[in-house]
Structures are given as structure tokens and as C-alpha cells.
Design an enzyme around this catalytic site. Structure first.
Site, PDB file in Angstrom:
ATOM      1  N   SER A 143       0.836  -1.195   0.103  1.00  0.00           N
ATOM      2  CA  SER A 143      -0.093  -0.035  -0.033  1.00  0.00           C
ATOM      3  C   SER A 143       0.795   1.161  -0.071  1.00  0.00           C
ATOM      4  O   SER A 143       1.918   1.411   0.544  1.00  0.00           O
ATOM      5  CB  SER A 143      -1.026   0.074   1.161  1.00  0.00           C
ATOM      6  OG  SER A 143      -1.440   1.118   1.433  1.00  0.00           O
ATOM      7  N   TYR A 156      -1.643  -0.190  10.638  1.00  0.00           N
ATOM      8  CA  TYR A 156      -1.834  -0.698   9.023  1.00  0.00           C
ATOM      9  C   TYR A 156      -0.521  -0.284   8.249  1.00  0.00           C
ATOM     10  O   TYR A 156      -0.148  -1.126   7.552  1.00  0.00           O
ATOM     11  CB  TYR A 156      -3.053  -0.043   8.420  1.00  0.00           C
ATOM     12  CG  TYR A 156      -3.483  -0.270   6.796  1.00  0.00           C
ATOM     13  CD1 TYR A 156      -3.645  -1.626   6.583  1.00  0.00           C
ATOM     14  CD2 TYR A 156      -3.077   0.653   5.771  1.00  0.00           C
ATOM     15  CE1 TYR A 156      -3.800  -1.905   5.156  1.00  0.00           C
ATOM     16  CE2 TYR A 156      -3.252   0.435   4.649  1.00  0.00           C
ATOM     17  CZ  TYR A 156      -3.716  -0.951   4.411  1.00  0.00           C
ATOM     18  OH  TYR A 156      -3.969  -1.200   2.894  1.00  0.00           O
TER      19      TYR A 156
HETATM   20  N1  NAD Z   1      -8.810  -0.525  -1.264  1.00  0.00           N
HETATM   21  C1  NAD Z   1      -7.640   0.579  -1.072  1.00  0.00           C
HETATM   22  O1  NAD Z   1      -7.761   1.728  -1.325  1.00  0.00           O
HETATM   23  C2  NAD Z   1      -6.286  -0.136  -0.577  1.00  0.00           C
HETATM   24  C3  NAD Z   1      -5.470   0.722  -1.161  1.00  0.00           C
HETATM   25  C4  NAD Z   1      -3.937   0.154  -0.645  1.00  0.00           C
HETATM   26  C5  NAD Z   1      -3.842  -1.082  -0.513  1.00  0.00           C
HETATM   27  N2  NAD Z   1      -4.966  -1.925  -0.452  1.00  0.00           N
HETATM   28  C6  NAD Z   1      -4.671  -3.380  -0.064  1.00  0.00           C
HETATM   29  O2  NAD Z   1      -5.062  -3.995  -1.063  1.00  0.00           O
HETATM   30  C7  NAD Z   1      -5.607  -5.481  -0.795  1.00  0.00           C
HETATM   31  C8  NAD Z   1      -6.951  -5.752  -0.911  1.00  0.00           C
HETATM   32  O3  NAD Z   1      -7.960  -4.569  -0.391  1.00  0.00           O
HETATM   33  P1  NAD Z   1      -9.264  -4.419  -0.940  1.00  0.00           P
HETATM   34  O4  NAD Z   1      -9.667  -3.011  -0.724  1.00  0.00           O
HETATM   35  O5  NAD Z   1      -9.912  -5.190  -1.996  1.00  0.00           O
HETATM   36  O6  NAD Z   1      -9.993  -5.085   0.507  1.00  0.00           O
HETATM   37  P2  NAD Z   1     -11.330  -5.785   0.920  1.00  0.00           P
HETATM   38  O7  NAD Z   1     -11.815  -5.683   2.176  1.00  0.00           O
HETATM   39  O8  NAD Z   1     -12.531  -5.260   0.103  1.00  0.00           O
HETATM   40  O9  NAD Z   1     -10.968  -7.153   0.457  1.00  0.00           O
HETATM   41  C9  NAD Z   1     -10.180  -7.934   1.320  1.00  0.00           C
HETATM   42  C10 NAD Z   1     -10.387  -9.330   0.902  1.00  0.00           C
HETATM   43  O10 NAD Z   1      -9.372 -10.280   1.914  1.00  0.00           O
HETATM   44  C11 NAD Z   1     -10.006 -11.455   2.576  1.00  0.00           C
HETATM   45  N3  NAD Z   1      -9.489 -11.841   3.948  1.00  0.00           N
HETATM   46  C12 NAD Z   1      -9.433 -10.858   5.130  1.00  0.00           C
HETATM   47  N4  NAD Z   1      -8.841 -11.411   5.856  1.00  0.00           N
HETATM   48  C13 NAD Z   1      -8.355 -12.464   5.497  1.00  0.00           C
HETATM   49  C14 NAD Z   1      -7.800 -13.785   5.814  1.00  0.00           C
HETATM   50  N5  NAD Z   1      -7.152 -13.851   7.206  1.00  0.00           N
HETATM   51  N6  NAD Z   1      -7.596 -14.855   5.028  1.00  0.00           N
HETATM   52  C15 NAD Z   1      -7.905 -14.996   3.897  1.00  0.00           C
HETATM   53  N7  NAD Z   1      -8.787 -13.943   3.219  1.00  0.00           N
HETATM   54  C16 NAD Z   1      -8.908 -12.751   4.105  1.00  0.00           C
HETATM   55  C17 NAD Z   1     -11.615 -10.832   2.833  1.00  0.00           C
HETATM   56  O11 NAD Z   1     -12.555 -11.594   2.997  1.00  0.00           O
HETATM   57  C18 NAD Z   1     -11.845  -9.914   1.565  1.00  0.00           C
HETATM   58  O12 NAD Z   1     -12.206 -10.708   0.588  1.00  0.00           O
HETATM   59  C19 NAD Z   1      -5.277  -5.361   0.775  1.00  0.00           C
HETATM   60  O13 NAD Z   1      -3.961  -6.017   1.206  1.00  0.00           O
HETATM   61  C20 NAD Z   1      -5.134  -4.046   1.246  1.00  0.00           C
HETATM   62  O14 NAD Z   1      -4.570  -3.473   2.177  1.00  0.00           O
HETATM   63  C21 NAD Z   1      -6.115  -1.560  -0.525  1.00  0.00           C
END
Ligand code: NAD
Length: 260
Positions: A143, A156
Site C-alpha cells: 500500500s 496498517y
Molecule cells: N482499497 C484500497 O484503497 C487499498 C489501498 C491500498 C492497499 N490496499 C490493499 O489491497 C488489498 C485488497 O484490499 P481491498 O480494498 O480489496 O480489501 P477488501 O476488504 O475489499 O477485501 C479483502 C479480502 O481479503 C479477505 N480476507 C481478509 N482477511 C483474510 C484472511 N485472514 N484470510 C483470507 N482472506 C482474508 C476478505 O474476506 C476480503 O475478501 C489489501 O491488502 C489492502 O490492504 C487496498
């Protein structure tokens, strides 16, 4: 058919966190590139729905990435049913909000367990199987929070910095085995995670416009990312279009980290 993502057709990829958001976007992208997919998520119903929609050559696995026995058994089962994993997109990550002074230890532990321990266990299990085969590409989602401090996101931000650095070490260790390891660092992306972030804010527009009070720079491109825009870069890193690219952290943030 273009050769946009060279070498992906017919190969096997594991996508973690594929039940929704960025992981789901990655699953759809790799499927359209012709990959055979294992979709893993703690939300087994979510990945089952997507696997059913995508059809043949896509399997769903209910998997908690913090559970080492489950990760090892899951990776073995994936290789037994689909064949050797050529590409890993490790997307799982969670957020908990709170200043460092106020944050409960349980929330800190939950974030580090899902984000850091999860990345450690999944990449370790997959890399151990790739090494004797002397091929593979691993991408972990970090991130911009790994490099830009954000108020109320200390756990985070710390966890994502740990993931990014751990992946550089893994890249160094796996380079002699012809395995590439990179990170992709999204900025604000339109998923459930960002909706939950916006719910904590009095003025949601600061996500795009920035906030002097929170020392938060806005997004120069003026909008949230779409999951498929993150997925494009992950697919590129898994493909033969990036065969000399390793140990990198590619920021996909519409300029939100000002290039830092
Ligand atoms: N959305 C953003 O703005 C953003 C920005 C920077 C980084 N990210 C990173 O991108 C990745 C995806 O984010 P997102 O926005 O799609 O999140 P989200 O919350 O929409 O989806 C996350 C998914 O991970 C699954 N998950 C959570 N804990 C788990 C576990 N212990 N084992 C297996 N599955 C698990 C959840 O069930 C969900 O399907 C993450 O690593 C997040 O930190 C997101």
C-alpha cells in the site's frame, strides 16, 4: 487475441483475498488472460460465487491466511487439483483504525497477523514449491501506506511497510532460483475497504481532495482507482512482459503519494 499478458494463458495462479475488491478484480483479469485459477479467501462463499461464474479451470478455496496448517494444506490441494502454481497474487489485507495511543492491542495483533503473518505464510508455502521448479512470479499487495504516514492507521502503515520490505528480501533470496518477487502498492481504490475508511470520516471528500488537518495529500488524478487498474499491473508482473523486473514496489495511486 492480443499478447497483452504474454505467457499467462494456461498457467496456474493462486489469488488470495479473491472474494471481493482488488482480489476479485485480479481474479477476473487473470481469468480473461486465460489462466487457471485457485481463488482463496476466508469468505468461502464469496470465492465460490466468483469461481462458479468464471467456470472451468477456476476453483474456490475457503482459507484463512493466518492459519499455517490451512495454508500448507491449501497450497498442496491447489497443486494436486490444478497443477504447479506459476503465479501468486497475494492480495489479502485488513485495516483497523485508531491512533497508536488509542489502538487496542487486539486490533494491532489482528492487522499484523492478517497482513504480515499472512504474507509470510502464503509466500513461504508457494515459494518452497516454486524453488525446485526454478520458475515463478510472486506479487504481494502492499500500500502507499507503507511509505506515507497516515493518522489513525499506525498498525496498517507499519504492517504494509513490513510486507514491502519482507518481499524485497524474498526477491533477493529467490532470484538465484529464477523466481521474481514484487509488490504493487495501490492508492485509494474503490472497494469495501475504502468504503469502511470513508465511513470513519466526517468529510469523505478529503480522500480525494486531501486534508491539511490530517496531513493528507489528495489524489492528483481526482478519483479513486478501480480494482481492474490495480489488477492490470499485477497481471503484467505475473506475465512474461516483466521477466527482468524483481524486488520492486510499483505504486498505482493516481499520484496520491506525490511520487514518493
Ligand atoms: N482499497 C484500497 O484503497 C487499498 C489501498 C491500498 C492497499 N490496499 C490493499 O489491497 C488489498 C485488497 O484490499 P481491498 O480494498 O480489496 O480489501 P477488501 O476488504 O475489499 O477485501 C479483502 C479480502 O481479503 C479477505 N480476507 C481478509 N482477511 C483474510 C484472511 N485472514 N484470510 C483470507 N482472506 C482474508 C476478505 O474476506 C476480503 O475478501 C489489501 O491488502 C489492502 O490492504 C487496498
Amino acid at each position: 487475441m492480443t499478447d497483452e499478458f504474454a505467457g499467462l494463458r494456461g498457467r496456474v495462479a493462486l489469488v488470495t483475498g479473491a472474494g471481493t475488491g482488488i482480489g476479485e478484480g485480479v481474479a477476473r483479469k487473470l481469468h480473461s488472460a486465460g489462466m487457471r485459477l485457485a481463488l482463496a479467501d476466508i469468505d468461502g462463499d464469496g470465492v465460490a460465487r466468483i469461481a462458479e461464474e468464471l467456470g472451468d479451470d477456476t476453483r474456490a478455496f475457503a482459507l484463512d491466511v493466518t492459519d499455517s496448517a490451512a495454508v500448507n494444506a491449501g497450497v498442496a490441494e491447489i497443486e494436486d487439483s490444478l497443477g504447479p502454481i506459476d503465479g501468486l497474487a497475494h492480495v489479502v489485507g485488513i485495516q483497523r483504525f485508531g491512533t497508536i495511543v488509542e489502538m487496542a492491542e487486539d486490533d494491532f495483533d489482528a492487522v499484523f497477523s492478517a497482513n504480515v503473518r499472512g504474507a509470510f505464510l502464503v509466500t513461504k508455502a508457494v515459494a518452497a514449491r516454486m524453488m525446485p521448479r526454478e520458475r515463478g512470479s510472486i506479487v504481494a499487495v502492499a500500500s502507499t501506506a507503507a511509505r506515507t504516514p497516515r493518522v489513525r492507521q499506525g498498525a496498517y502503515c507499519g504492517s504494509k511497510a513490513a510486507v514491502a520490505q519482507m518481499m524485497r528480501v524474498l526477491a533477493l533470496e529467490l532470484a538465484p532460483h529464477n523466481i521474481r518477487v514484487n509488490c504493487v502498492s495501490p492508492g485509494v481504490t474503490d472497494t469495501g475497504m475504502v468504503k469502511r475508511l470513508i465511513d470513519t470520516m466526517d468529510t469523505p471528500e478529503v480522500v480525494i481532495e486531501g486534508s491539511l488537518e490530517a496531513f493528507r495529500v489528495g489524489v492528483p488524478l481526482g478519483r479513486l482507482a478501480r480494482s481492474e487498474e490495480i489488477a492490470d499491473v499485477i497481471a503484467f508482473l505475473l506475465s512474461d512482459r516483466s521477466t527482468y523486473l524483481t524486488m520492486q514496489d510499483i505504486v498505482v495511486d493516481g499520484g496520491g503519494a506525490l511520487g514518493a
